[in-house]
Structure formats: structure tokens, C-alpha cells
Enzyme design. Structure first.
Site, mmCIF file in Angstrom:
data_model
loop_
_atom_site.group_PDB
_atom_site.id
_atom_site.type_symbol
_atom_site.label_atom_id
_atom_site.label_comp_id
_atom_site.label_asym_id
_atom_site.label_seq_id
_atom_site.Cartn_x
_atom_site.Cartn_y
_atom_site.Cartn_z
ATOM 1 N N MET A 153 0.337 -3.087 12.121
ATOM 2 C CA MET A 153 -0.331 -4.113 12.908
ATOM 3 C C MET A 153 -0.227 -3.851 14.403
ATOM 4 O O MET A 153 0.231 -4.699 15.175
ATOM 5 C CB MET A 153 0.223 -5.496 12.536
ATOM 6 C CG MET A 153 -0.040 -5.839 11.089
ATOM 7 S SD MET A 153 -1.732 -5.462 10.559
ATOM 8 C CE MET A 153 -2.126 -6.897 9.642
ATOM 9 N N HIS B 114 -8.433 -1.409 5.563
ATOM 10 C CA HIS B 114 -8.787 -2.701 6.144
ATOM 11 C C HIS B 114 -9.288 -3.612 5.012
ATOM 12 O O HIS B 114 -10.100 -3.182 4.195
ATOM 13 C CB HIS B 114 -9.885 -2.496 7.202
ATOM 14 C CG HIS B 114 -10.274 -3.761 7.876
ATOM 15 N ND1 HIS B 114 -9.508 -4.349 8.859
ATOM 16 C CD2 HIS B 114 -11.333 -4.589 7.682
ATOM 17 C CE1 HIS B 114 -10.086 -5.471 9.253
ATOM 18 N NE2 HIS B 114 -11.198 -5.640 8.550
ATOM 19 N N ASN C 21 0.844 -1.214 0.000
ATOM 20 C CA ASN C 21 0.000 0.000 0.000
ATOM 21 C C ASN C 21 0.872 1.254 0.000
ATOM 22 O O ASN C 21 0.564 2.218 -0.709
ATOM 23 C CB ASN C 21 -0.959 -0.003 1.186
ATOM 24 C CG ASN C 21 -2.201 -0.825 0.894
ATOM 25 O OD1 ASN C 21 -3.055 -0.424 0.106
ATOM 26 N ND2 ASN C 21 -2.290 -2.003 1.507
ATOM 27 N N ASN D 188 -6.933 4.530 7.909
ATOM 28 C CA ASN D 188 -6.514 3.131 7.922
ATOM 29 C C ASN D 188 -7.138 2.424 6.731
ATOM 30 O O ASN D 188 -8.209 2.823 6.268
ATOM 31 C CB ASN D 188 -6.991 2.457 9.215
ATOM 32 C CG ASN D 188 -6.564 1.003 9.292
ATOM 33 O OD1 ASN D 188 -5.420 0.665 8.995
ATOM 34 N ND2 ASN D 188 -7.488 0.126 9.669
HETATM 35 C C1 GAR Z 1 -3.268 -5.008 3.748
HETATM 36 O O1 GAR Z 1 -4.097 -6.016 3.214
HETATM 37 C C2 GAR Z 1 -4.034 -4.177 4.747
HETATM 38 O O2 GAR Z 1 -5.385 -3.976 4.385
HETATM 39 C C3 GAR Z 1 -3.931 -5.019 5.976
HETATM 40 O O3 GAR Z 1 -2.616 -5.486 5.980
HETATM 41 C C4 GAR Z 1 -2.166 -5.600 4.631
HETATM 42 C C5 GAR Z 1 -0.871 -4.837 4.499
HETATM 43 O O4 GAR Z 1 -0.291 -5.038 3.248
HETATM 44 N N1 GAR Z 1 -4.213 -4.268 7.155
HETATM 45 C C6 GAR Z 1 -4.851 -4.771 8.200
HETATM 46 O O5 GAR Z 1 -5.252 -5.904 8.250
HETATM 47 C C7 GAR Z 1 -5.034 -3.772 9.341
HETATM 48 N N2 GAR Z 1 -5.813 -4.352 10.376
HETATM 49 P P1 GAR Z 1 0.906 -4.127 2.750
HETATM 50 O O6 GAR Z 1 1.938 -4.118 3.877
HETATM 51 O O7 GAR Z 1 1.414 -4.871 1.533
HETATM 52 O O8 GAR Z 1 0.369 -2.766 2.445
#
Ligand code: GAR
Length: 218
Positions: A90, A109, A14, A107
């Protein structure tokens, strides 16, 4: 130009999508600092490649969550951050960070909130048997995944999906909606009224979807 502080813990796709949107000239913002609680996060490497300042604030450094967040606030303020972006961060953040940036923390999700908050959400979606899931960008309040929703994207859930295939389909949408949400904020187009976020001059999505497809009406 707004200045982002991006909080990460993992791969950072992201973060990369936000960087890519800025490089393509479709998102007018800069990233002042990337902060990780995890020294091994590949997201940190992505930031370094762009010469973005990085900070590691280890989980182990502070015993109180509030003290951890005080340190984050200090770093974010030092870098004159306007908007805090949680991008796969996290940790549950406390009132210390939230009060320092009211309605200025977003955020992402990987589910259609309020369905499937918390962790392991693809597993929860598959076990529940929903036919659609998706991604949500929301402002952060003191609850877990409860803040006002800014933008959502929907994806179908297929019979042969695994957690991994569903997560990958959702992640592609995350990479579209997160830069979009930041752009709307940067353009001053988001207004929060209670739980509802209204968006000035938004292009509304027309039509509807069913999964599986409706075949009896043509
Ligand atoms: C993503 O899928 C995000 O939506 C999730 O972690 C991943 C991070 O991916 N976030 C959560 O679950 C927050 N509770 P990335 O490090 O490749 O962006």
C-alpha cells in the site's frame, strides 16, 4: 528459475497463494525476499514460516519517497531478484524502483482496470452499480494502476453484496490469476507492445457472461 521479490503491507493472502502454487509444483519460481513497510503485516509471518528472508522498511525511515525506493532497490538487488511482485503493497512507488526493474514489476488490483483505480475500490464498484467487477494483474508504470494489463478475472456483483462479500469473491480470483501471471512471465510468454501484453500460446476464454442472466433467449 526466476527469483521473486514480494512487497507486502498486510495480510498476505496473495503471497500465500504464490507460496502454495510453488509448493504444489505448478509455479516454478522461488521467493528471494519479502519486504514490508508495515512491521505488523501478517504477510511477514507467512514468509518467516517458509524460511523466506524478510525485511521491514518502515514508512517513517525516509522522508523522500525516492530514498525509500532506493532502499528497496538495494535490498532487491542484494537478493538477485528478477521480478518484483506487489502483493497488497500500500505505497505508491516512484521512478527509482520502476527504472531499476522496467516491465519487471507486477501489481494486483481488486477491480477491472481501468475502472476503479486507487483505494476503496469495492465501495466505488458498489456505488457505481456495475454488475461485474474483478481483479487485474498488470505491469507497473509511473501512473497509479495504469500499466499494461496481463490477466483479468471477472466476478458478478450481486444486489445484496457488501464491500466485504464483494472483496472476498474478488480475492479468490486474485489467488488464481497472480500465480498464473507469474508463471507466464517465468516461461517467457509475455510480450509488451505499447499498452498491450500479448501472451504466447495462451488458452483463450470462450463464451460470455451476463449478470443477471439473460432469460428471454434460450
Ligand atoms: C488485495 O485485494 C489486493 O488486490 C489489494 O490489497 C489486497 C491485499 O490482500 N491491493 C490493492 O488494493 C493495491 N492498490 P493480501 O494482503 O491478503 O494479499
Amino acid at each position: 528459475m526466476i527469483n521473486l521479490g514480494v512487497l507486502v503491507s498486510g495480510n498476505g493472502t496473495n503471497l500465500q497463494a504464490i507460496i502454495d502454487a510453488m509448493e504444489r509444483g505448478i509455479l516454478d519460481s522461488k521467493i528471494g525476499v519479502v519486504i514490508s513497510n508495515n512491521p505488523g503485516a501478517f504477510a511477514i509471518e507467512r514468509a518467516r514460516r517458509q524460511n523466506i528472508p524478510t525485511e521491514i522498511v518502515s514508512n517513517k525511515t525516509f522522508t523522500e519517497k525516492e530514498d525509500y525506493d532506493r532502499r528497496l532497490v538495494g535490498i532487491l538487488k542484494d537478493h538477485s531478484v528478477d521480478l518484483v511482485i506487489l502483493a497488497g503493497f500500500m505505497r505508491i512507488i516512484t521512478h527509482v524502483l520502476i527504472n531499476a526493474f522496467p516491465m519487471r514489476i507486477m501489481n494486483i488490483h481488486p477491480a477491472l482496470l481501468p475502472a476503479f483505480s486507487g483505494l476503496n475500490v469495492q465501495k466505488k464498484a458498489l456505488e457505481y452499480g456495475v454488475k461485474f467487477s474483478g481483479a487485474t494483474v498488470h505491469f507497473v508504470d509511473e501512473g497509479i494502476d495504469t500499466g499494461p494489463v496481463i490477466i483479468q478475472a471477472v466476478v458478478p456483483v450481486y444486489d445484496d453484496d457488501t464491500e466485504e462479500t464483494l472483496a472476498a469473491r474478488i480475492l479468490r480470483e486474485e489467488h488464481r490469476i497472480y500465480p498464473q501471471a507469474i508463471k507466464l512471465f517465468a516461461e517467457g510468454r509475455l510480450e509488451v507492445k505499447g499498452r498491450r501484453v500479448t501472451i504466447k500460446d495462451s488458452h483463450r476464454t470462450e463464451g460470455s457472461m451476463a449478470n443477471p442472466e439473460v432469460t428471454i433467449f434460450k
